[in-house]
Enzyme design. Structure first.
Site, PDB file in Angstrom:
ATOM      1  N   HIS A 105       0.816  -1.218   0.000  1.00 37.97           N
ATOM      2  CA  HIS A 105       0.000   0.000   0.000  1.00 37.97           C
ATOM      3  C   HIS A 105       0.850   1.271   0.000  1.00 37.97           C
ATOM      4  CE1 HIS A 105       0.448  -0.137   4.521  1.00 37.97           C
ATOM      5  NE2 HIS A 105       0.483   1.168   4.345  1.00 37.97           N
ATOM      6  N   ASP A 135       0.215  -7.666   1.637  1.00 36.97           N
ATOM      7  CA  ASP A 135       0.564  -6.244   1.671  1.00 36.97           C
ATOM      8  C   ASP A 135       2.082  -6.073   1.666  1.00 36.97           C
ATOM      9  OD1 ASP A 135       0.290  -3.520   1.685  1.00 36.97           O
ATOM     10  OD2 ASP A 135      -0.179  -3.350   3.810  1.00 36.97           O
ATOM     11  N   SER A 209       4.791   2.633   7.827  1.00 35.72           N
ATOM     12  CA  SER A 209       4.392   1.487   7.008  1.00 35.72           C
ATOM     13  C   SER A 209       5.541   1.023   6.107  1.00 35.72           C
ATOM     14  CB  SER A 209       3.196   1.855   6.128  1.00 35.72           C
ATOM     15  OG  SER A 209       2.041   2.018   6.905  1.00 35.72           O
TER      16      SER A 209
END
Length: 460
Positions: A105, A135, A209
């Site tokens: 993402h 992911d 992230s």
């Protein structure tokens, strides 16, 4: 004298206990650890162009439902307005050639990707491969110099309570270091089909992230991925062992090929365990078996409880999808099942999962009829508004196929062939296979709340 001895004894005991406790719970040298591992952690900035034909009116978003139809008509055919958006994330270098692991993402849909190292150098990067189910994404930069590498550890050995350190770029603040402990393992948070997160109280925020979670030895044990916005000290990381299973595939093919078994499983409650005669509430209960799947071919049945797969225990329903997905296609594995009050063993040859999460051998009817059929799962029943999971669902009808004259259409459920019940696509194949070429068969069809009969000719 006695008082002096007692005091000496107590002081010695306290010293021994304190020393022993310190040895067990000694803090890592965070200063040295950060200095060693920060060079391999990178800042990832991305930009992409999005198009919009609507004006940006303050306050419009909260009334969008009311004005949607008006603006869609008003701006139809108008030139699309393009604007760039940017985002920030983190990543870490996994080899000297410049491969970097991050979250999917972080880079998904990006037109441009820039990677910035801790020493200030910047490189353009490109996506080599991605996997939205885990992911994860693998990106690469080209550098004439050998790049620092973050060593990959073993997340299986990670223990609850163990010290960990997160490094990333929260809110765009580069090379931020936070420390904490492993709060839990095996967390399922609804992020995807293979949830198995490490939970930590090391601060993780937007921008972290894709960044690494290190253990006290300076090894990557997780990839920081998710947070709970309403909670503090609750962050989640993908175990690095899950990433290690797919890195080579991402590098070689750009995507991940997963194994497929072809069952739908559910959790086992205390009441269900008792009803099946199972002593422990462990395993994955088979609720459905897809026709033509590896599971059906191996003899797995509805009501079986899967206890182990390929030598690894299946404690609950979340274990099975991860184990199957990590198994190479066409590999033959042993499974232990609980059926009719006793344990049995079966061998199954693993199939290939499609991008939509279904097997590459998802069964269809014979092409001669022009029908695309599926076993009815609960998901398909909800999608087509069916009140039953008995029979086979007509998903599509070839307008040039034999079934066109039978007035069959998508959403119909074939329940019978010549009076014999049809419970799966395999049943349909078996029953129609016995019919001679040129013969006419009778189909019992459920359409909505109505049941009717039609005929289908088996052509040459």
């Amino acid at each position: 004298m006695k008082q002096t001895l007692s005091r000496s004894f107590l002081c010695g005991l306290v010293f021994i206990l304190f020393t022993a406790g310190s040895a067990v719970a000694a803090l890592p040298d965070f200063v040295a650890l950060a200095k060693d591992i920060k060079p391999a952690v990178v800042n990832i900035s991305t930009s992409k162009t999005i198009s919009s034909g609507r004006p940006n009116i303050p306050g419009f978003g909260q009334h969008r439902d009311f004005f949607d139809d008006f603006f869609d008509r008003f701006f139809q055919g108008q030139p699309q307005q393009k604007r760039k958006t940017s985002s920030l994330g983190s990543g870490f270098i996994i080899d000297h050639e410049g491969h970097i692991l991050t979250n999917d993402h972080v880079v998904n849909g990006a037109d441009e990707i820039e990677v910035k190292l801790s020493d200030g150098r910047s490189f353009p990067a490109k996506v080599i491969g991605s996997d939205n189910k885990l992911d994860l994404a693998l990106v690469k930069v080209d550098s004439k110099d050998s790049l620092p590498v973050a060593p990959l550890g073993d997340s299986e050995k990670l223990q609850v309570g163990e010290w960990v350190m997160a490094i990333g770029n929260p809110f765009g603040l580069e090379q931020t270091v936070t420390a904490g402990i492993v709060s839990a393992k095996g967390r399922v948070i609804g992020a995807g089909p293979y949830d198995d997160f490490i939970q930590t109280d090391a601060s993780i925020n937007p921008g972290n992230s894709g960044g690494p979670l290190f253990n006290a030895d300076g090894e990557v044990v997780g990839i920081n991925t998710a947070i709970i916005a309403r909670g503090q000290g609750i962050g989640f990381a993908i175990p690095v062992n899950m990433a290690k299973q797919v890195i080579s595939q991402l590098e070689e093919t750009g995507h991940v090929t997963r194994g497929w078994l072809g069952v739908a499983v559910q959790a086992i409650s205390d009441e269900l365990a008792e009803s099946f005669g199972l002593k422990e509430k462990k395993g994955a209960l088979v609720a459905e078996v897809i026709g033509g799947s590896p599971a059906e071919k191996a003899g797995i049945k509805r009501g079986d409880i899967i206890l182990s797969f390929n030598g690894k225990k299946v404690d609950d329903l979340h274990d099975l999808p991860r184990l199957v997905a990590a198994t190479p296609v066409d590999k033959e594995v042993e499974m232990e099942l609980f059926r009719d009050g006793k344990k049995i063993e079966l061998e199954v040859t693993i199939g290939k999962m499609d991008d939509d999460g279904k097997g590459g051998s998802t069964p269809q009817a014979e092409g001669e009829f022009g029908l695309t059929l599926r076993d009815i799962t609960h998901e398909l029943a909800d999608q087509f508004g069916l009140e039953t999971t008995e029979g086979v669902l007509v998903v599509a009808v070839d307008p040039e196929g034999a079934a066109t004259d039978s007035n069959l259409r998508a959403g119909d459920v074939i329940a019978e062939v010549n009076g014999s019940p049809v419970r799966s696509v395999s049943d349909f194949r078996e029953l129609t296979g016995k019919i001679k070429t040129g013969a006419i068969m009778r189909l019992g069809v459920q359409r909505g709340a109505n049941f009717h009969y039609t005929t289908l000719k088996k052509e040459e």
